[in-house]
Scaffold this active site. Structure first.
Site, PDB file in Angstrom:
ATOM      1  N   HIS A  12     -18.205  20.725 -42.989  1.00 25.96           N
ATOM      2  CA  HIS A  12     -18.395  19.569 -42.648  1.00 25.96           C
ATOM      3  C   HIS A  12     -18.335  18.421 -42.541  1.00 25.96           C
ATOM      4  O   HIS A  12     -19.005  18.216 -43.317  1.00 25.96           O
ATOM      5  CB  HIS A  12     -19.155  20.030 -40.774  1.00 25.96           C
ATOM      6  CG  HIS A  12     -18.986  21.188 -40.145  1.00 25.96           C
ATOM      7  ND1 HIS A  12     -19.641  22.540 -40.919  1.00 25.96           N
ATOM      8  CD2 HIS A  12     -18.255  21.599 -39.336  1.00 25.96           C
ATOM      9  CE1 HIS A  12     -20.244  23.215 -40.223  1.00 25.96           C
ATOM     10  NE2 HIS A  12     -19.056  23.074 -39.427  1.00 25.96           N
TER      11      HIS A  12
ATOM     12  N   ASP B 121     -21.745  16.647 -42.119  1.00 31.25           N
ATOM     13  CA  ASP B 121     -22.457  17.417 -42.961  1.00 31.25           C
ATOM     14  C   ASP B 121     -23.168  16.768 -44.769  1.00 31.25           C
ATOM     15  O   ASP B 121     -24.172  16.119 -44.707  1.00 31.25           O
ATOM     16  CB  ASP B 121     -22.329  18.741 -43.924  1.00 31.25           C
ATOM     17  CG  ASP B 121     -21.880  20.484 -42.376  1.00 31.25           C
ATOM     18  OD1 ASP B 121     -22.668  19.299 -41.707  1.00 31.25           O
ATOM     19  OD2 ASP B 121     -21.187  20.491 -42.799  1.00 31.25           O
TER      20      ASP B 121
HETATM   21  C1  XLS Z   1     -20.134  28.648 -35.468  1.00 32.21           C
HETATM   22  C2  XLS Z   1     -18.821  28.985 -37.157  1.00 32.21           C
HETATM   23  C3  XLS Z   1     -19.369  27.600 -37.660  1.00 32.21           C
HETATM   24  C4  XLS Z   1     -17.720  27.573 -38.842  1.00 32.21           C
HETATM   25  C5  XLS Z   1     -17.414  26.152 -39.365  1.00 32.21           C
HETATM   26  O1  XLS Z   1     -20.622  29.968 -35.274  1.00 32.21           O
HETATM   27  O2  XLS Z   1     -19.180  30.137 -37.819  1.00 32.21           O
HETATM   28  O3  XLS Z   1     -20.104  27.423 -38.167  1.00 32.21           O
HETATM   29  O4  XLS Z   1     -18.179  28.366 -39.591  1.00 32.21           O
HETATM   30  O5  XLS Z   1     -17.253  24.767 -38.598  1.00 32.21           O
END
Ligand code: XLS
Ligand code: NI
Ligand code: NI
Length: 441
Positions: free
Chosen positions: A101, A104
């Site tokens: 993200h 991140d």
């Molecule tokens: C949350 C999601 C998230 C996505 C990316 O439950 O899995 O981690 O993969 O935003």
């Protein structure tokens, strides 16, 4: 930087060893082994999730951090050091892709402009690391659920200003994807849903979400993004109901807004079970709709009602997953992203490495076993015979669209003692067990 220390450095790069049983080596995953005409590395396309691996610190609803991944650093220095660690970690494990993200990899500023500036600075840094190592993103995404302004959603927020900021974040995310050569961009709904219908205009929210994704698609194609967009279905958490509930719901949404040619699905194992489906079911629904794209590899705990994001170790599930992937034609731009974290009590650096080895080995074994299922052929043959009545006669005419309700009624009028025959579930489960536990490697 403390995230991935030298403690495993002495072992060098982690690799497969025939008959090996040491913890810091692969027992099934042999990146260069050719299986089904392709190397395991190319079949599985493993990716590291930045948020869990580089950032998650073990905190939960009831307690704070159990690991320190900051190395005592702060500001941009911390983000650069984390990037150094992340690339070292991926190299060590032979992982060629990563997912992240925006927030991140770079700090959030007070304004969109500031955040984008930090992100650009960090993607320059990541690009240099990519050029050194050949590692690149599997997909990029924007976090549009963490900050307070997104409490009521992003593209489904009741506030148009929040919607605009979200659009700016996605624009920056797409720019990052293009710059870093990512062939994927993910939309996971986050808070795109509702907690109560008493305060929600569902019709406007869905249309806004459709418009948002259309704008993202149009911008991305204009700036040269050639990869796939993915929606990642999840039924609930953090909202009570998410609009990207499951694969079938997403397929309907994508067709309704004319996005089906640019978007595919990113199926997460733990999200499937939260929706009351098996992982295999969600993969099959995606494939049947021509929307199979990528996978967030993890597993949940069936006794817990939330997304526990555990590393996948259940070989029944990894085998059935890889069986579906092979049947769907394999990954094109997608891969297996470990959207998974070591447990809160598994709080050493070694545990993170061991978690990845566990997940990668479980999928390698799943891949081997999935090919054994196909070679064995008994399961496929059974299905073929089960539907044999559609290959000629009346069945064939049905499939070819040559029959009508009246013609079928006339055909069926005198039929007696009609039965589809046994479904043989227990036999097929025995065949599956035999393949899994016959001892072949
Ligand atoms: C949350 C999601 C998230 C996505 C990316 O439950 O899995 O981690 O993969 O935003
Ligand atoms: Ni995910
Ligand atoms: Ni998830």
């Amino acid at each position: 930087m403390a995230i991935i220390t030298d403690s495993i450095e002495k072992n060098g790069e982690i690799s497969f060893r025939e008959g090996g049983s040491e913890p810091f080596e692969f027992h099934y995953y042999d990146k260069d082994r050719v299986i089904g005409g392709k190397t395991m590395g190319n079949q599985l396309r493993f990716a590291m999730s930045w948020w869990h691996t580089v950032n998650a610190s073990g905190a939960d609803m009831f307690g704070g951090d159990t690991m320190d991944k900051t190395g005592g650093l702060s500001g941009m220095e911390k983000y650069r050091a984390k990037a150094d660690s992340a690339f070292g970690f991926m190299k060590k494990l032979g992982i060629d892709y990563y997912c992240f993200h925006d927030v991140d990899v770079a700090p959030e500023g007070e304004t969109l402009e500031e955040s984008v500036k930090y992100l650009n600075e960090m993607t320059d840094y990541l690009l240099a690391k990519q050029n050194e190592t050949g590692i690149k993103p599997l997909w990029v995404t924007a976090n549009m659920f963490g900050d307070k302004k997104f409490m009521a959603g992003a593209a489904t927020s009741p506030s148009a200003d929040v919607y605009a900021i979200a659009a700016g974040k996605v624009k920056a995310g797409i720019d990052a994807a293009v710059k870093l050569g990512s062939a994927g961009y993910v939309f996971w709904g986050g808070r795109e849903g509702y907690d109560t219908l008493l305060n929600t205009d569902m019709s406007l929210e869905l249309d806004n979400l459709g418009r948002f994704m259309t704008m993202a698609r149009d911008y991305a194609r204009k700036v040269g993004f050639k990869g796939d967009f993915y929606i990642e279905p999840k039924p609930k958490e953090p909202t009570k109901h998410q609009y990207d509930f499951d694969a079938a719901t997403c397929a309907n949404f994508l067709r309704r807004y004319g996005l089906e040619n640019d978007f595919k699905l990113n199926i997460e194992a733990n999200h499937a079970t939260l929706a009351g489906h098996t992982f295999q079911h969600e993969l099959r629904v995606a494939a049947v709709n021509g929307m199979f794209g990528s996978i967030d590899a993890n597993q949940g705990d069936l006794l817990l009602g939330w997304d526990t994001d555990q590393f996948p170790t259940n070989v029944y599930d990894t085998t059935l997953c890889m069986y579906e992937v092979i049947k769907a034609g394999g990954f094109v731009n997608g891969g297996l992203n470990f959207d998974a974290k070591a447990r809160r009590q598994s709080n050493t650096i070694e545990d993170i490495v061991l978690s990845y080895i566990a997940g990668m080995d479980a999928f390698a074994l799943g891949l081997i076993k999935a090919y054994e299922m196909i070679e064995d052929g008994r399961i496929e043959k059974f299905i073929e015979e089960r539907y044999a009545s559609y290959r000629d006669g009346i069945g064939r005419r049905i499939v070819e669209g040559k029959e009508t309700l009246e013609s079928l009624a006339a055909y069926a009028a005198g039929l007696r003692n009609v039965t589809p025959g046994s479904g043989r579930q227990e036999y097929l489960e025995t065949v599956f067990n035999e393949i899994l536990f016959s001892g072949k490697k």
